[in-house]
Structure formats: structure tokens, C-alpha cells
Write an enzyme that holds these catalytic residues in place. Structure first.
Site, short mmCIF file in Angstrom:
data_model
loop_
_atom_site.label_atom_id
_atom_site.label_comp_id
_atom_site.label_asym_id
_atom_site.label_seq_id
_atom_site.Cartn_x
_atom_site.Cartn_y
_atom_site.Cartn_z
N ASP A 1 17.77 16.77 12.14
CA ASP A 1 17.19 17.77 11.26
C ASP A 1 18.06 19.03 11.39
O ASP A 1 18.99 19.10 12.19
CB ASP A 1 15.72 18.01 11.60
CG ASP A 1 14.96 18.62 10.42
OD1 ASP A 1 15.61 19.19 9.53
OD2 ASP A 1 13.72 18.54 10.40
C1 BGC Z 1 13.34 20.18 7.41
C2 BGC Z 1 13.65 18.81 6.89
C3 BGC Z 1 14.66 18.88 5.76
C4 BGC Z 1 15.88 19.62 6.21
C5 BGC Z 1 16.95 19.72 5.14
C6 BGC Z 1 14.60 20.97 7.69
O1 BGC Z 1 14.33 22.29 8.00
O2 BGC Z 1 12.57 20.07 8.59
O3 BGC Z 1 12.45 18.18 6.47
O4 BGC Z 1 14.97 17.60 5.30
O5 BGC Z 1 15.50 20.91 6.61
O6 BGC Z 1 16.62 20.58 4.15
#
Ligand code: BGC
Length: 767
Positions: free
Chosen positions: A311
């Protein structure tokens, strides 16, 4: 006839075999291409493939955190990222703003052409298209996942995901960070609305549909209308102790496997290509550095063969936030050795690449580990057909944002909106009545959509969603402006924190209520996700609560419309509301669908995907232990445990009535590896057509670890005309009867089981 059937079965079987054979051949040929390519790559090139940066980093702008408008890629930054560092992946949009498919085409084409040297491996672009193609202007926005769970309609989930895949590919983007398969039992958590709710079976069933919608029935993601899905956030992300985003969770292995794992397992078995890791800690270990989860469980046990991506910035977090690494370099070593294939860096990509190259040279990360990770990245790129088609010709996607997709979004909204209360059948309303529409959610496209809509937090929705109808606009379209008065009463501060509100002509609203026949009170939350959505008080805001009470005191019937990402507690005034409708986050057609329900053009059929709490200290899910329930009378002393949801999981009213009868089994006793089929007759006993969600709950009466009071094990949504009866049949086998035992293994124990369907119940025995 019989022959015809046999022939048909044979043809289907042959087609299946041919397909399986083709899949095998294509896997072999991709594998050899990957190995050939890998053998030509330098270490720098390999590390580049494991790196993902965010779009702002390579645009012209003040710094790497922002971009100029109109957005323009910076040739020097492109050269550095793709020719020097050979970065393999990009995510997100620039300036946190949606772009048209034409702009996406231009941006991604430039990125694909930026690598002027070496092997010219295409870049894989990924975005969060979680309820429609979030970052594409003009895309079809569907209800969020929590709404889709309320619809209990597998087909709508499948079709919605197909549309999202189509419109995401139309934007030249082949990779979608969706679905969210986190279990969502905690209404305090700011992302509960991104889940399918609190039940493991419901999450698994709908998750599988989403995978098939994104990737196709045979997961052939080279199809120009499909994308690779990304399961997230592996594993146990949404049950932190504090209820706040990215804070620690303590989960026993038994609970992890019983409640959190099934949806991921089902999606992996359904062929999902990629997975994203939980940003938090489980039992004090950051999941991004936990090989027991990333290797033993995910790879060895579940057999996942696809790509593992972090993430956002989560390798960095191992050092800066979680303090298990002394510096960035050690954090990278821990994560890559724990099984991460690609780092969503997202900004300081040079630091990631330089450190990882050094770690390999120092022998701290083995080159085989790098080769394994890179093979997975390259395999995905081949599978997606990016070597032949690195971008999509958006002009060929003629259904983009069109009527057909709009209709599907509307249908999804109308099947998800849930009627929670309808005193004296006050709904549906007559179209001749005069209504006051009021409340902070009455005239907002932003609140209908929620986060991840045209921008991360959804704060730019009004800019992009002008052509759709807010709740009050939908009322005016339906009954004409003479019958509709609108006064906000309370509003969200646009420049303040998301939850800040002010009394916006409250007195005027109260006066207008006196003149109306009915008050449509639209309360709830503004849009949010992740840490900005953290909350310290689950009650609906004080100002909205005060407003509701004052409106009720006027004496006109109040129809409360809840438009919220999580069930905010309303017990301080619930009894004063004549009717209550949970709209959740129904998307761009939510206003239209809601109004059709209020006037009876649509008969509501949504069912709660969670327990709606009545008190903040009683956040107990429906599938709790017996000692958490009031109706436990067997204890040595009557605990009178407070199980008191405002409404239970599965609750949802209709304008017609259904009766259940004749619950029956194919056998009253079965062996532990046999199955039993359970049938029930359901009749529409009212005056209107209606859809009913038939749910089967199972209770294991005694087991070696305390069983839950009941668990959902089957659901079907059926349509019934007045007077019509249909038989619904479910099958219960080992998968439904068993549970994860003390030794963390799945077991079916002999004993008595109780089946509950629509108020009926009956027991059977497993020998
Ligand atoms: C979120 C994810 C997301 C990623 C990319 C993160 O902050 O937790 O769910 O896919 O950002 O945007």
C-alpha cells in the site's frame, strides 16, 4: 432430447477443455517470454520494475507533490524515471483530479514512450476505480461496495465491475486497486463503506463476482475490456482496536482464518491477478514485513501466483512510523525479503531503487528474490497484453459513460437503498403532497458518492457531477418544483474539516416544515476515506441531532434519509422519525433511485450489510458469541448481556409482504462429508411486485470452540408478483458446516445444526 442434452454437455465440456488447454499454452509461452526478457535485464532494470511512483512526481509543477494545470509531463523527469531508473509502474492521477479518457490517453502514451533506452518494457498504470473509474471524468459512478452488499444482488455486482473494467481500460489503465475484501464489522472505521460489510460469506460471494467482472469469466485480462483486479488489503485491515485507520489490530490466528481469510481465498481461487497488503500491524508486526502472512499463508498455503504490491508508502512506514527498521534501507530489505514484489513508493523512488540495488550487491537481498518479483511483474504485463497494446484507443470505447451503463448504476442504487422503518405504512408518498427537503445531504452529489469519486476524498465531486441529480433535484424532476421546498437547515463547511457543520437557515427550515405535508430530512456524513475520515464519536453530529429533534417537534411526519458511509448512531431521535431510509453511498443515480422508492415507483429491496448500532458501547456484530446476547438464558447467572442493535444485519422492509413456509431438508441426518439441500417456499402476500432476499442462517448448536449464534450461509434475491410463490433451495456441505478449530484447521464436527430462513427454523444432524 436426451441425446441433445448429452451432446450439449459434451460440447460444453470440450469447450472447457480447449479453453483450459489454451490457458495452459499461453501461460507456458508467457513464462518463456518472461524468462528470456529477465535474462537480458540489468539489476537496475529489474529493480525499476519493482517500483511504482505517483503521477505528480513526473509532471511539471512546483515540486513532486503537485502539478500544474493543465497537467503536463516534464521531459526531464520522464527521462530520469524511465530511461535512467527504468521505473515499471505509475499510479494515481495528478493534482488529485479526474481527467478525460483523451487526457489519459495522452499522458499514458507519453509515459509508454519515455523509456528511450534498453528493453522498452511497457509501464503498468494502476488506479483505484473502486465504484466506477474514480479518476476519469464522465465515467459511470456506481453505488459504493457497502451499497452493493445491501443489494445482495450478485449479478448487479458482476455487471457493475464489468462496466468499471471497460471504462478503466477506455482510460488506458489496465490495473484496478479493487475490490476491497476487508471484513467491515466496525462502524467506527473510516473505510467500512468500501467493504461488503460485516459477514464473511457475503464478502466472499460478492468479491468473487467483482473479480469476474473485472477480469472476465476466464480471467483473460488481455481482453481490451478487462483489467487486472487487486485484492486489498491483505489481511485484517479494518478491525483495529481504536477503530481508526492504520492503527494496530490484535487478531488470533483462529479469528484471522475464520473471518478474514475466506474472502481472499475465494478471490484467489477465482483467479485474481494481484493483491495489496494491509497497511497496519497485526499483533504488533507490520504486515508488510511479515513473511508468515506474505509467504507462508499467501504463497504456500493459498497458492497465490500473482503480484504483491504494497500500500501507499508502506515500506517507508516500517522505518518512519512502525520503528522496526533503523533506516529506509533496512525497511526495504525487510519488506522485499518478506515477499513484497512491487513497492508503491510513491514519491522518493530514487531512494527505493538505489537502496535495493545496493542491498542486492551487498547480498542482503538475494537476486533470486528480485528475479521472482520481477517475473511476476513481467508476467502481469504480458497477461494484460501491454507489450502489444500499451494504451487503449479511447475512441473505440463507444459505450463509455452512456445510457446502458447509467441504467445499470441506477438499478444498483434502487436495489441497495434500504427501508429501515415505515410507521403506519407512511411510505410510499402520494405525488400530490408538498414536501420540504432539508438537511446537509439534501443537495449534494458529493455525499451521494462518497470518497474515491473524481478525487481521493470526493471533495471535487460537484465539479464533475453537475449533470446528475442531487436528492432535491430528483424530487423536483419527479413532482415538479411547486411541490418541493428546499432549505438546507444544516450544511457542511466546504473549507473546514470534513465533519464541520454550521446551522444554515435552521429557523427557516423549521418554518418551512410547518407548511409542508412531509419533511424529507437528509442527514449523514460528508465524503471521506482513510485517516481524514477517522472519527471520535459515532453518534450522528450534535447539530444534525438537534435539527432532527426540532423538526420532529414541528409535528409534520419526518422521513429520515440517511446518506452516510457508516451507520452513525441516531437513537437519540429515531423514535421521532415516521420513516427511515438508509441510502448509504448510492452514487450518481442515488437521488433518482431514492425518490422512486419514496413515491413507490420502485419497491425497496435492500438489506442491511451490518448491524446498525444503537449505542456506541454496543458495537456487536450479528454473528457474535452466545454470551453477547440477551436471549442467552442458560448461563449460570443471567448476564442479560446487552445485544441491542437498532436494526440487525439483514433487516430491510418492502412495500409488499412475503410469507415463508414449508422449510424442508433432503435428509435429517447426513455424514460429515455429505451435503443436505434445504428448500423453502416464499410467497408474495401483498399487493405489489417485490424483490425478496431469502437468507439462510446456520447455527452449530455445540462445538469444540464456542460457535457464533448464527452465520449467513446462503442468500438468493428473487422477484415475486403479488400472489406468486417460488421455491428457493440451498445446499449445505462441509464448507458451510465446518469452522476453523483450536488447531487453526478447518473441521466439520458431528452434532446438531439449526437452520433459520425467514422466521422458520428446523434442525438436522451431522453424524
Ligand atoms: C489506500 C489504498 C489505495 C492506495 C492507492 C492507499 O492510501 O489505502 O486502498 O489503493 O492508497 O491509491
Amino acid at each position: 432430447m436426451k441425446n441433445a442434452i448429452i451432446t450439449a454437455v459434451l460440447v460444453a465440456a470440450c469447450a472447457g477443455t480447449v479453453l483450459a488447454q489454451k490457458k495452459k499454452e499461453s501461460a507456458v509461452s508467457i513464462d518463456s517470454k518472461v524468462q528470456a526478457l529477465l535474462s537480458k535485464m540489468t539489476l537496475q532494470e529489474k529493480v525499476g520494475q519493482m517500483t511504482q511512483l505517483t503521477l505528480d512526481v513526473i509532471t511539471k509543477g512546483r515540486d513532486r507533490f503537485s502539478s500544474n494545470e493543465p497537467v503536463e509531463l516534464d521531459p526531464a523527469l520522464l527521462e530520469k524515471a524511465f530511461s535512467t531508473y527504468k521505473v515499471g509502474s505509475v499510479l494515481n492521477t495528478a493534482n488529485n483530479r479526474a481527467r478525460t479518457p483523451g487526457v489519459w490517453y495522452k499522458i499514458i502514451s507519453q509515459i509508454q514512450n519515455a523509456n528511450k533506452t534498453g528493453l522498452k518494457i511497457p509501464v503498468i498504470y494502476g488506479v483505484d476505480a473502486i465504484h466506477g473509474t474514480t479518476y476519469t471524468a464522465g465515467a459511470t459512478m456506481f453505488p459504493q461496495q457497502i451499497s452493493m452488499a445491501a443489494s445482495r444482488n450478485r449479478e448487479l455486482v458482476l455487471k457493475g465491475a464489468e462496466v468499471t473494467a471497460y471504462e478503466t481500460r477506455a482510460s488506458s489503465i489496465p490495473w484496478n486497486f479493487s475490490p476491497v475484501l476487508d471484513l467491515g464489522p466496525d462502524p467506527r472505521f473510516p473505510r467500512q463503506w468500501e467493504t461488503f460489510g460485516e459477514d464473511p460469506y457475503l464478502v466472499s460471494e460478492l468479491g468473487k463476482q467483482m473479480i469476474k467482472g473485472y477480469e472476465g469469466q476466464d480471467n483473460q485480462v488481455s481482453d481490451p475490456f478487462r483489467v487486472a483486479s487487486c485484492l486489498k488489503h491483505f489481511l485484517g485491515y479494518q478491525i483495529s482496536v481504536s477503530g481508526k485507520d492504520r492503527t494496530p489490530a490484535y487478531i488470533s490466528e483462529q479469528a484471522l482464518r475464520e473471518y478474514h481469510l475466506p474472502a481472499f481465498k475465494a478471490a484467489i481461487d477465482a483467479g485474481a491477478h494481484t493483491i495489496m497488503i494491509n497497511s497496519g500491524l497485526i499483533n504488533s508486526i507490520p504486515v508488510h514485513a511479515n513473511p508468515d502472512i506474505l509467504i507462508k499463508l499467501l504463497r504456500e498455503e493459498l497458492g497465490f501466483k500473482g503480484l504483491v504490491v504494497t500500500d501507499w508508502g508502506d515500506i517507508e512506514n516500517l522505518f518512519t512510523r512502525d520503528k522496526i527498521a533503523r533506516d529506509h534501507k533496512e525497511a526495504i530489505m525487510l519488506a522485499i525479503n518478506a515477499g513484497i514484489d512491487m513497492s508503491m513508493v510513491a514519491y522518493e523512488y530514487e531512494r527505493f531503487c538505489d537502496n535495493l540495488v545496493a542491498l542486492v550487491k551487498e547480498g542482503k537481498v538475494k537476486e533470486e528474490r528480485i528475479n521472482e518479483a520481477v517475473s511476476r511483474v513481467l508476467t502481469l504485463k504480458y497477461q494484460l497484453g501491454l507489450f502489444e497494446r500499451p494504451v487503449s484507443d479511447y475512441k473505440k470505447y463507444t459505450k463509455f459513460g452512456g445510457e446502458e451503463f447509467a441504467r445499470l448504476s441506477y438499478l444498483s442504487a434502487s436495489e441497495s437503498i434500504t427501508l429501515l422503518k415505515n410507521t403506519a405504512n407512511i411510505l410510499p408518498l402520494k405525488k400530490s403532497a408538498n414536501v420540504l427537503v432539508t438537511g446537509p445531504n439534501g443537495n449534494s452529489m458529493r455525499t451521494l458518492n462518497g470518497g474515491w469519486t473524481y478525487s481521493w476524498q470526493g471533495e471535487k465531486v460537484e465539479e464533475f457531477a453537475g449533470k446528475y441529480n442531487t436528492i432535491v433535484e430528483a424530487f423536483i424532476n419527479e413532482v415538479g418544483k411547486d411541490r418541493v421546498t428546499y432549505v438546507p437547515g444544516v450544511s457542511y463547511k466546504m473549507d473546514g474539516k470534513y465533519f464541520e457543520e454550521y446551522a444554515d437557515k435552521m429557523e427557516e427550515a423549521l418554518k418551512a416544515a410547518e407548511k409542508a405535508d412531509y419533511v424529507i430530512l437528509c442527514l449523514g456524513e460528508n465524503s471521506y476515506t482513510e485517516t481524514p475520515g477517522n472519527l471520535s464519536d459515532l453518534y450522528l453530529s450534535e447539530l444534525q441531532t438537534e435539527f432532527a429533534k426540532k423538526l420532529a417537534a414541528v409535528g409534520k411526519p419526518v422521513i429520515l434519509v440517511l446518506n452516510e458511509g457508516r451507520p452513525r448512531i441516531i437513537s437519540k431521535f429515531e423514535s421521532q422519525m415516521a420513516a427511515i431510509i438508509q441510502a448509504y453511498l448510492p452514487g450518481n443515480y442515488g437521488g433518482d433511485a431514492l425518490v422512486d422508492i419514496i413515491y413507490g415507483d420502485v419497491n425497496p429491496s435492500g438489506k442491511l450489510p451490518y448491524n446498525y448500532p444503537k449505542y456506541p458501547n454496543s458495537l456487536v456484530p450479528y454473528n457474535h458469541k452466545p454470551s453477547e446476547s440477551r436471549d442467552v438464558v442458560q448461563g449460570v447467572y443471567n448476564y442479560d448481556a446487552d445485544y441491542n442493535p437498532q436494526w440487525e444485519f439483514g433487516h430491510g422492509l418492502s412495500y409488499t409482504s412475503f410469507s415463508y413456509s414449508n422449510l424442508r431438508f433432503s435428509a435429517d441426518k447426513i455424514g460429515s462429508n455429505e451435503s443436505v439441500s434445504v428448500s423453502v417456499d416464499v410467497k408474495n402476500t401483498g399487493q405489489r411486485d417485490g424483490k425478496e432476499v431469502v437468507e439462510l442462517y446456520l447455527c452449530d448448536l455445540f462445538a469444540s470452540i464456542t460457535p457464533d449464534v448464527k452465520r449467513l450461509k446462503g442468500f438468493e434475491k428473487i422477484h415475486l408478483k403479488p400472489g406468486e410463490t417460488k421455491t428457493v433451495t440451498f445446499s449445505l456441505g462441509a464448507e458451510q458446516l465446518g469452522f476453523v478449530g483450536k488447531d487453526h484447521r478447518f473441521v466439520v464436527e458431528p452434532g446438531e445444526f439449526k437452520v433459520q430462513v425467514g422466521g422458520l427454523s428446523k434442525n438436522f444432524v451431522v453424524e
